[in-house]
Design an enzyme around this catalytic site. Sequence first.
Site, PDB file in Angstrom:
ATOM      1  N   HIS A 103       0.855  -1.195   0.000  1.00 41.33           N
ATOM      2  CA  HIS A 103       0.000   0.000   0.000  1.00 41.33           C
ATOM      3  C   HIS A 103       0.883   1.233   0.000  1.00 41.33           C
ATOM      4  O   HIS A 103       1.964   1.247   0.599  1.00 41.33           O
ATOM      5  CB  HIS A 103      -0.953   0.005   1.200  1.00 41.33           C
ATOM      6  CG  HIS A 103      -0.285  -0.232   2.505  1.00 41.33           C
ATOM      7  ND1 HIS A 103       0.060  -1.495   2.954  1.00 41.33           N
ATOM      8  CD2 HIS A 103       0.129   0.625   3.471  1.00 41.33           C
ATOM      9  CE1 HIS A 103       0.642  -1.398   4.128  1.00 41.33           C
ATOM     10  NE2 HIS A 103       0.708  -0.118   4.468  1.00 41.33           N
ATOM     11  N   HIS A 105       0.823   5.180   1.061  1.00 40.34           N
ATOM     12  CA  HIS A 105       0.140   6.208   1.854  1.00 40.34           C
ATOM     13  C   HIS A 105       0.178   7.523   1.078  1.00 40.34           C
ATOM     14  O   HIS A 105       1.251   7.950   0.631  1.00 40.34           O
ATOM     15  CB  HIS A 105       0.879   6.457   3.174  1.00 40.34           C
ATOM     16  CG  HIS A 105       0.937   5.279   4.096  1.00 40.34           C
ATOM     17  ND1 HIS A 105       0.177   5.169   5.239  1.00 40.34           N
ATOM     18  CD2 HIS A 105       1.688   4.143   4.061  1.00 40.34           C
ATOM     19  CE1 HIS A 105       0.450   4.049   5.867  1.00 40.34           C
ATOM     20  NE2 HIS A 105       1.381   3.396   5.170  1.00 40.34           N
TER      21      HIS A 105
HETATM   22  P1  5GP Z   1       2.170   0.294   7.262  1.00 42.34           P
HETATM   23  O1  5GP Z   1       2.042  -1.191   6.992  1.00 42.34           O
HETATM   24  O2  5GP Z   1       2.260   1.103   6.022  1.00 42.34           O
HETATM   25  O3  5GP Z   1       3.265   0.611   8.221  1.00 42.34           O
HETATM   26  O4  5GP Z   1       0.874   0.753   8.049  1.00 42.34           O
HETATM   27  C1  5GP Z   1      -0.397   0.188   7.879  1.00 42.34           C
HETATM   28  C2  5GP Z   1      -1.426   1.285   7.914  1.00 42.34           C
HETATM   29  O5  5GP Z   1      -2.696   0.676   7.858  1.00 42.34           O
HETATM   30  C3  5GP Z   1      -1.410   2.159   9.183  1.00 42.34           C
HETATM   31  O6  5GP Z   1      -1.322   3.529   8.788  1.00 42.34           O
HETATM   32  C4  5GP Z   1      -2.727   1.843   9.871  1.00 42.34           C
HETATM   33  O7  5GP Z   1      -3.300   2.971  10.490  1.00 42.34           O
HETATM   34  C5  5GP Z   1      -3.588   1.313   8.737  1.00 42.34           C
HETATM   35  N1  5GP Z   1      -4.552   0.304   9.143  1.00 42.34           N
HETATM   36  C6  5GP Z   1      -4.328  -0.747   9.961  1.00 42.34           C
HETATM   37  N2  5GP Z   1      -5.431  -1.513  10.068  1.00 42.34           N
HETATM   38  C7  5GP Z   1      -6.368  -0.923   9.277  1.00 42.34           C
HETATM   39  C8  5GP Z   1      -7.732  -1.257   8.980  1.00 42.34           C
HETATM   40  O8  5GP Z   1      -8.299  -2.241   9.447  1.00 42.34           O
HETATM   41  N3  5GP Z   1      -8.390  -0.429   8.127  1.00 42.34           N
HETATM   42  C9  5GP Z   1      -7.797   0.675   7.572  1.00 42.34           C
HETATM   43  N4  5GP Z   1      -8.539   1.427   6.759  1.00 42.34           N
HETATM   44  N5  5GP Z   1      -6.513   1.031   7.844  1.00 42.34           N
HETATM   45  C10 5GP Z   1      -5.816   0.234   8.686  1.00 42.34           C
END
Ligand code: 5GP
Length: 141
Positions: A103, A105
């Site tokens: 993903h 951001h």
């Molecule tokens: P990363 O893997 O890029 O470090 O972070 C994962 C991102 O996913 C975080 O910013 C967190 O807030 C978001 N996140 C985690 N669980 C969920 C979820 O169930 N739904 C959504 N919409 N975002 C999520």
Amino acid sequence: MPTYDPNNIFAKILRGELPCHKVYEDDKAFAFLDIMPRAPGHTLVLPKAPARNILDIAPDDLAHVIKVAQKIAQAGIRAFGADGVTVQQFNEGAGGQVVFHLHVHVIPRKEGLPLKPPASFKEEPDMLKEHAAKLAAALSG
Ligand code: 5GP
């Protein structure tokens, strides 16, 4: 490197097994709001194809995700009157990744306003609904 786990939380969102606040969808990509936004309009852009991160995604799928991230960034400027956009993407735990479906951001930014710390604040569903609608409208406008 570990392999893709089809039971990760974003795979469940992509399959419609868990809810999200959708911002954009096409045949190869999907975008929804982060539930713990670091600024209003914080959006996650995903490939529909299973990919853990930048290390295993097919180059064409990665290129498409970046094209969609650009559209979301432009829409974020319009929808939120933002002055700039922060784009982030993390790979593996050591690289800061927490959810293992690739993903990107896309975070609209206002001059002088710092990002909230990661995972520090869970946004209200009504606010997420309003922000997703604003972004979707800016994307179609
Ligand atoms: P990363 O893997 O890029 O470090 O972070 C994962 C991102 O996913 C975080 O910013 C967190 O807030 C978001 N996140 C985690 N669980 C969920 C979820 O169930 N739904 C959504 N919409 N975002 C999520």
